[in-house]
Design an enzyme around this catalytic site. Structure first.
Site, PDB file in Angstrom:
ATOM      1  N   ASP A  69       0.842  -1.196   0.000  1.00 34.71           N
ATOM      2  CA  ASP A  69       0.000   0.000   0.000  1.00 34.71           C
ATOM      3  C   ASP A  69       0.883   1.254   0.000  1.00 34.71           C
ATOM      4  OD1 ASP A  69       0.862  -0.232   2.605  1.00 34.71           O
ATOM      5  OD2 ASP A  69      -1.071   0.226   3.520  1.00 34.71           O
ATOM      6  N   SER A  70       2.216   1.044   0.000  1.00 30.41           N
ATOM      7  CA  SER A  70       3.149   2.150  -0.247  1.00 30.41           C
ATOM      8  C   SER A  70       2.872   2.763  -1.623  1.00 30.41           C
ATOM      9  CB  SER A  70       4.596   1.669  -0.171  1.00 30.41           C
ATOM     10  OG  SER A  70       4.791   0.521  -0.975  1.00 30.41           O
ATOM     11  N   ASP A 109      -1.135  -5.956  -0.182  1.00 27.94           N
ATOM     12  CA  ASP A 109      -1.416  -5.317   1.109  1.00 27.94           C
ATOM     13  C   ASP A 109      -2.900  -5.058   1.263  1.00 27.94           C
ATOM     14  OD1 ASP A 109       0.520  -4.838   3.017  1.00 27.94           O
ATOM     15  OD2 ASP A 109       1.390  -3.156   1.921  1.00 27.94           O
ATOM     16  N   LYS A 145      -1.349  -9.096   3.092  1.00 25.13           N
ATOM     17  CA  LYS A 145      -0.549  -8.669   4.246  1.00 25.13           C
ATOM     18  C   LYS A 145      -1.355  -7.655   5.064  1.00 25.13           C
ATOM     19  CE  LYS A 145       3.225  -5.864   3.916  1.00 25.13           C
ATOM     20  NZ  LYS A 145       2.783  -4.692   4.697  1.00 25.13           N
ATOM     21  N   GLU A 156      -1.189  -5.183   8.868  1.00 24.15           N
ATOM     22  CA  GLU A 156      -0.310  -4.592   9.876  1.00 24.15           C
ATOM     23  C   GLU A 156      -0.919  -4.758  11.271  1.00 24.15           C
ATOM     24  OE1 GLU A 156       0.552  -0.518   8.860  1.00 24.15           O
ATOM     25  OE2 GLU A 156       1.260  -1.062   6.853  1.00 24.15           O
ATOM     26  N   GLU A 194       9.568  -4.141  10.378  1.00 20.93           N
ATOM     27  CA  GLU A 194      10.031  -2.869   9.804  1.00 20.93           C
ATOM     28  C   GLU A 194      10.624  -1.959  10.876  1.00 20.93           C
ATOM     29  OE1 GLU A 194       7.330  -0.997   7.076  1.00 20.93           O
ATOM     30  OE2 GLU A 194       8.502   0.860   7.016  1.00 20.93           O
TER      31      GLU A 194
HETATM   32  O1  KIV Z   1       3.592  -1.069   1.660  1.00 23.91           O
HETATM   33  C1  KIV Z   1       4.735  -1.529   1.588  1.00 23.91           C
HETATM   34  O2  KIV Z   1       5.476  -1.277   0.621  1.00 23.91           O
HETATM   35  C2  KIV Z   1       5.211  -2.368   2.669  1.00 23.91           C
HETATM   36  C3  KIV Z   1       6.654  -2.748   2.661  1.00 23.91           C
HETATM   37  C4  KIV Z   1       7.490  -1.595   3.028  1.00 23.91           C
HETATM   38  C5  KIV Z   1       6.931  -3.917   3.529  1.00 23.91           C
HETATM   39  O3  KIV Z   1       4.469  -2.705   3.531  1.00 23.91           O
END
Ligand code: KIV
Length: 267
Positions: free
Chosen positions: A45-46, A84, A114, A116, A183
């Site tokens: 989600d970056s 994500d 994924k 968090e 992280e």
């Molecule tokens: O969103 C993302 O790119 C991430 C990575 C930095 C692990 O969660």
């Protein structure tokens, strides 16, 4: 090249083979990463700050993640494709978590998701795993909690914080995650987690002891406008190359040097 799966990653941990993970947001880069044998491609989600122009990952939606996951899926064949789950798509209601993860898997082509957090998201993780959706965890600096954390700060620096991260990792393992991203934590914390959980740990700014490493693709390629965090190693300076290319093109157009004969069709 063999297809990477969650069980391949488990075997890699057992054999102490390092797992190589990169983020990716489009089909052409996915094809490149896949050809180079990257083990896991993460549609992070970056994408919110790296590609969509947001300040952080908070505004990213499930529809946004679906769009980028579909694109990456078209370029990927072998790597395990993880997407994500964005902020507020899984935390408050396990049923909603399953529905949203299901969209990323069914409509997006992701093979895992994924999330968090630790104890607070364990019910959602359990519900997804029970529905046969593999889940990767993410502890330490969790960017979706940036407002609570008061910025992008290293986590686990005091013994109490370090213990808390190890405890949360054990909770995630118990909830059924197949891997855990760590992280921005000190290497000693990452080492403790890596030794105490049976699932692979994937570090980003977490030192050398994790079972694998992940970086944001645009950061390691030198494509980002932002100054990357200390833990990023730049393997290229693509933004400088692209700037020079655009400048050269503009000059050529303005001076009538482009197109020349070689770039023009004959009668
Ligand atoms: O969103 C993302 O790119 C991430 C990575 C930095 C692990 O969660």
């Amino acid at each position: 090249m063999t297809k990477m799966t969650v069980s391949t990653l488990q075997k890699m941990k057992q054999k102490k083979e390092k797992i190589c993970v990169l983020t990716c947001y489009d089909a052409s880069m996915a094809r490149l990463l896949d050809q180079e044998g990257v083990d896991v491609i993460l549609v992070g989600d970056s994408v919110g700050n790296v590609k969509m122009g947001h300040e952080n990952t908070i505004p990213v939606t499930v529809d946004d993640m679906l769009h980028y996951t579909r694109a990456v899926k078209r370029g990927n064949t072998h790597a395990l494709l993880v997407a994500d789950m964005p902020f507020l798509s899984y935390e408050t209601d396990p049923k909603e978590a399953v529905r949203n993860a299901g969209r990323l898997i069914k409509d997006g082509g992701a093979e895992a998701v994924k999330v968090e957090g630790g104890l607070e998201v364990a019910p959602s993780i359990k519900a997804m795993v029970q529905t046969n959706i593999p889940v990767m965890g993410h502890l330490g600096l969790t960017p979706q909690a940036v407002n609570k954390l008061g910025g992008y700060k290293v986590q686990g620096k005091t013994p109490a914080e370090a213990d808390r991260i190890v405890t949360q990792a054990k909770i995630l393992e118990g909830a059924g995650v197949f891997a855990i991203v760590l992280e921005a934590v000190p290497p000693s914390v990452a080492q403790a987690v890596t030794e105490k959980v049976s699932v692979p740990t994937i570090g980003i700014g977490a030192g050398p002891h994790c079972d694998g490493q992940v970086l944001v693709l645009d950061d390691m390629l030198g494509l980002s406008e932002r100054t990357p965090p200390k833990f990023v190693k730049r393997y290229a300076s693509l933004r400088d190359l692209a700037t020079a290319a655009v400048r050269g093109y503009k000059e050529d157009v303005q001076r009538g040097r482009f197109p020349s004969k070689e770039h023009t069709y004959d009668v």
